[in-house]
Design an enzyme around this catalytic site. Structure first.
Site: not given
Length: 854
Positions: A365, A230, A357, A239, A247, A175-176, A562
């Site tokens: 508009d 996994d 207008h 992905t 990497r 995988s690097g 958060k």
């Protein structure tokens, strides 16, 4: 490919690309420069492209090298070349345009913007952007603490005969990073959900057969000495780093396809890019058959990817003049309207204007800046203010950008004769733009405020009816009663399946044995014990780092909401509470109702607690704008005046000292247990529950409750007082950026004698770097009240680096001592904030606290 040098312009696949900062070192440990990265991707393209073409590509960018911040990008930025192939994916609450890496030119552009990592799913786009079934299966072998490649290889060798027994050929990729990916080619007859289920069953079976070596779920299980299999990357929404992608690690390693013979070698290791090309030239691509897909039908890729108004690939072809119709209806010598002679250049601005207008019939508009013009609709009944009522919107000819400031009288006898006045104007955030079909925007009006509207083409009739659209006022979540009880909270229990605690809910029971809701007898006895001990010293708060789901893919994490407020360290001692902001300011006088915390904390020797002060609206949701009304107040009379309309709560999420000892060296789980045991929630104090290892559920709940985002915390991490740490990763739903205010520019029209916009900076290597100006998000009253303080801080010279002459021309400079916060669409490639909108001041922050958010 270009050699080392500061910049060079090259032609790749018929496209001219400016390659800049070629000598910038992106991998300091190896001395690898951007020129080296460009050279690698050019050389490896013939092997890499078959594995990525036709797939939506997400990118991880390290613009300042791998020692700096990483930016995870899904949506294609406006700055991308228009020849980059793309398709749009409709998500639940937004749409993203994803690039496809179909050619060397696109791969070169990605390297130029320091997109070192390319990630793609296991499926490709079909006609007009449809999601095809996956054409490959992938299994990710991720080693835990104490194991490495050897154990991953052992698992791979056990998997190989099982998968081959299913009629699939499994091929390995180192995988690097730390582990091994295993790919198998599929015939495309199964959906992503079906492939995921098969992969999940494989993982479960491996865990059952090899419980001492294999895990099939991350969760709370101890990963030490085991390999996580996994299977989830077969989900259509997930992905995997692409084969041959670099990497973003300390060394320039590569996700490298290997042979099974290589995998059996005792000297197996992750390969760096310098080792890749010689192997490819000698042996070819071991993974070639996996991506040897059926050729894409002619025109299918990129058939509808380009904006219909973008130039064709032929650079010599003249760009369409979008003002041709507008100009044909007007005589510049007879009308007061702007009539530019030249075709407009493309722009990426986000201005809007609504003009009242009074022509032969009154109408409004509605105009949105898009691709160099104001795309326009006439609204016979105006903009709707009721989500239940749609109004007609008739699309008219595109207008020039100069029309955004036009007010006046169009002479009798001329097209559109009558009086024109500006009804609202400002900037908008773009959520969706499908030419001829649908537009969704959030308007930030200077006169009418913020609201979300959609324009939908009716698709009915021909002739004039082809111009008919509907304009719809979209319902805010605050108008929707579907959230149940009124309160901002987070899902509790394990994996988000437990109950939900709300900010406005004081019915939670105490966490210790014998605890009960409400005030208890333990508080008074605890106060008598605390008087015998010295007050504990405050602890500088631990700071989170901006990141994304990839940053929490390894290790065990807890997930918390958060909260949109201000950080506060609470010191509880001798029946009193002292509150301090993260930059050391005393917050105690501003929030007297939080003294109740002294009655809610048990334990000898006092306590030092970490949390967030939030103001809550009538529905119990955090409201940062409401909190602004209380910031900076110190006099009891002023605080009492606004406290009723802006009640606050203290949401506690950590403890640094309690029960007579420091806890900063304890792991997260241990600190959390103490926090929940010693603090009794109720009234203005709460300990919102944390999720237990389920990021997806945490994010979904946070969005549903309209909170700011999620913070992931490593379960085995200690408390890094006063330091920014990657053990805490904050993930926001919408980008915000703290900025230092360094100047202001006067406005125009009714703002001519006051503040039109603020000039912003963010600290950088060369000083306070200019990042743009903000003029939306303020009320007229706020701007009027701001002017005296800006004048009091005036200085003669600019404190900013890199201010364009146009912005500096009429600027008034101020001492850069105040911090504010803006919401933004993104950072541009030139280091500017795109579409900033003011959120408010941050008196709890000093300029030195400000960092560039990813």
């Amino acid at each position: 490919m270009a050699g080392k040098g500061r910049s060079e312009t090259v032609e790749v696949g018929g496209h001219r690309l400016a390659l800049t900062n070629l000598d910038k070192v992106l991998y300091p440990d190896a001395g690898t420069t951007k020129a080296d990265v460009l050279g690698y991707y050019a050389a490896v393209a013939e092997w890499m492209l078959p594995h990525v073409e036709g797939r939506p590509a997400t990118r991880k960018r390290w613009v300042n090298g791998v020692d700096g911040e990483v930016f995870f990008e899904k949506n294609l930025p406006d700055s991308a070349p228009d020849w980059v192939a793309r398709h749009t994916i409709e998500h639940k609450d937004h749409a993203n345009a994803y690039p496809m890496v179909n050619d060397l030119a696109t791969l070169t552009w990605l390297a130029q913007v320091a997109a070192l990592e390319v990630h793609v799913p296991q499926w490709r786009f079909g006609p007009k952007g449809a999601e095809r079934n996956p054409d490959r299966l992938v299994l990710d072998l991720d080693p835990g603490e104490g194991v490495g490649l050897a154990e991953c290889v052992a698992v791979a060798r056990e998997l190989r005969p099982i998968v081959e027994g299913m009629g699939l050929e499994l091929m390995p990729v180192t995988s690097g990073s730390k582990g091994v990916h295993l790919y198998a080619r599929l015939d495309g007859k199964q959906t992503s959900a079906q492939v995921s289920e098969v992969a999940h069953e494989l993982a479960r079976a491996m865990e059952a057969d090899h419980p001492d070596l294999v895990l099939s779920t991350m969760g709370k299980a101890d990963r030490r000495g085991k390999v996580l299999l996994d299977w989830s990357q077969n989900n259509g929404n997930k992905t995997t780093v692409a084969p041959y992608s670099l990497r973003g690690r300390s060394r320039p390693t590569v996700a490298m396809p290997r042979t099974w013979r290589e995998l059996a070698s005792a000297s197996l290791k992750q390969l760096e890019y310098t080792e890749v090309l010689s192997r490819l030239k000698r042996r070819g691509d071991p993974l070639a058959d996996v991506s040897a897909h059926v050729p894409v039908p002619s025109g299918e890729l990129g058939e509808d990817f380009r904006n219909t108004e973008a130039p064709d690939h032929d650079p010599g072809e003249k760009r369409r003049d979008r003002l041709e119709v507008y100009r044909s209806k007007r005589d510049a010598s007879k009308t007061a309207e702007p009539v530019p002679a030249e075709a407009p250049a493309s722009t990426d601005g986000r201005s809007f204007v609504i003009q009242e207008h009074h022509a032969s019939s009154l109408h409004w508009d509605f105009r949105l800046e898009h691709d160099g013009v104001l795309v326009s609709w006439a609204l016979p009944k105006g903009e709707p203010d009721d989500p239940g009522v749609n109004h007609l919107a008739v699309q008219t000819e595109d207008h020039p950008l100069e029309y955004g400031d036009f007010e006046g009288t169009i002479a009798t006898g001329e097209y559109g004769a009558g009086e024109v006045t500006i009804w609202d104007s400002g900037e908008y955030d773009l959520e969706k733009w499908r030419d001829g079909a649908e537009v969704i925007v959030v308007l930030h009006g200077e006169q009418r405020g913020t609201r979300r509207v959609a324009l939908i083409h009716t698709g009915h009739g021909g002739g004039r009816a082809e111009s008919n659209w509907l304009i719809h006022r979209m319902k805010d979540d605050t108008e929707d009663g579907g959230h149940g009880a009124h309160g901002a909270g987070s899902a509790g229990g394990h994996g988000g399946h437990g109950g939900r605690s709300r900010v406005g809910d004081s019915s939670r029971t105490a966490h210790g044995t014998g605890g009960s809701p409400g005030k208890s007898g333990r508080a008074s006895s605890a106060r008598s014990r605390r008087r015998e001990s010295p007050a504990p010293e405050g602890v500088a708060p631990m700071l989170a780092t901006t990141g994304d789901a990839h940053d929490v893919s390894e290790g065990e994490w807890a997930f918390e909401m958060k909260w949109d407020g201000i950080r506060a360290v609470a010191v509880v001692h001798d029946g009193a509470v002292t509150l301090t902001s993260r930059n050391g300011n005393d917050l105690t006088p501003a929030y007297p109702e939080l003294q109740v915390l002294a009655e809610r904390v048990d334990g000898e020797g006092g306590a030092v607690l970490d949390g967030e002060i939030v103001a809550v609206d009538e529905k119990g949701r955090p409201d940062f704008g409401l909190l602004q009304t209380r910031m900076g107040l110190t006099r009891a009379r002023d605080v009492a005046r606004v406290a009723t309309g802006a009640p606050v709560k203290l949401l506690l999420f950590d403890v640094m000292r309690a029960e007579g000892r420091s806890l900063v060296k304890d792991e997260y789980d241990a600190r959390r247990e103490v926090l929940e045991r010693i603090v009794e929630s109720g009234g203005a104090v709460d300990v919102p529950p944390a999720f237990d290892g389920d990021l997806e559920a945490a994010v979904a709940t946070s969005k549903r409750l309209r909170l700011e985002g999620v913070v992931a915390k490593r379960r085995d991490a200690t408390y890094s007082a006063g330091r920014r740490s990657r053990a805490w990763i904050k993930m926001k739903h919408h980008q915000t950026q703290e900025v230092v205010i360094a100047g202001w520019r006067p406005g125009a029209g009714r703002r001519a004698d006051g503040v039109g916009s603020l000039l912003m900076g963010v600290p950088g290597d060369d000083g306070l770097q200019y990042v743009g100006r903000v003029g939306t998000g303020f009320s007229d009253r706020e701007l009027d009240e701001l002017l005296p303080s800006l004048r009091a801080a005036a200085r003669k010279t600019s404190p900013l680096v890199g201010v364009p002459a146009a912005d500096a021309r009429d600027a008034h400079w101020v001492t850069p001592s105040r911090v504010g916060e803006v919401s933004i669409a993104e950072w541009t490639s030139t280091g500017r904030l795109r579409q900033p909108s003011w959120r408010g001041w941050r008196p709890d922050k000093s300029p030195d606290d400000v960092v560039r958010e990813g």
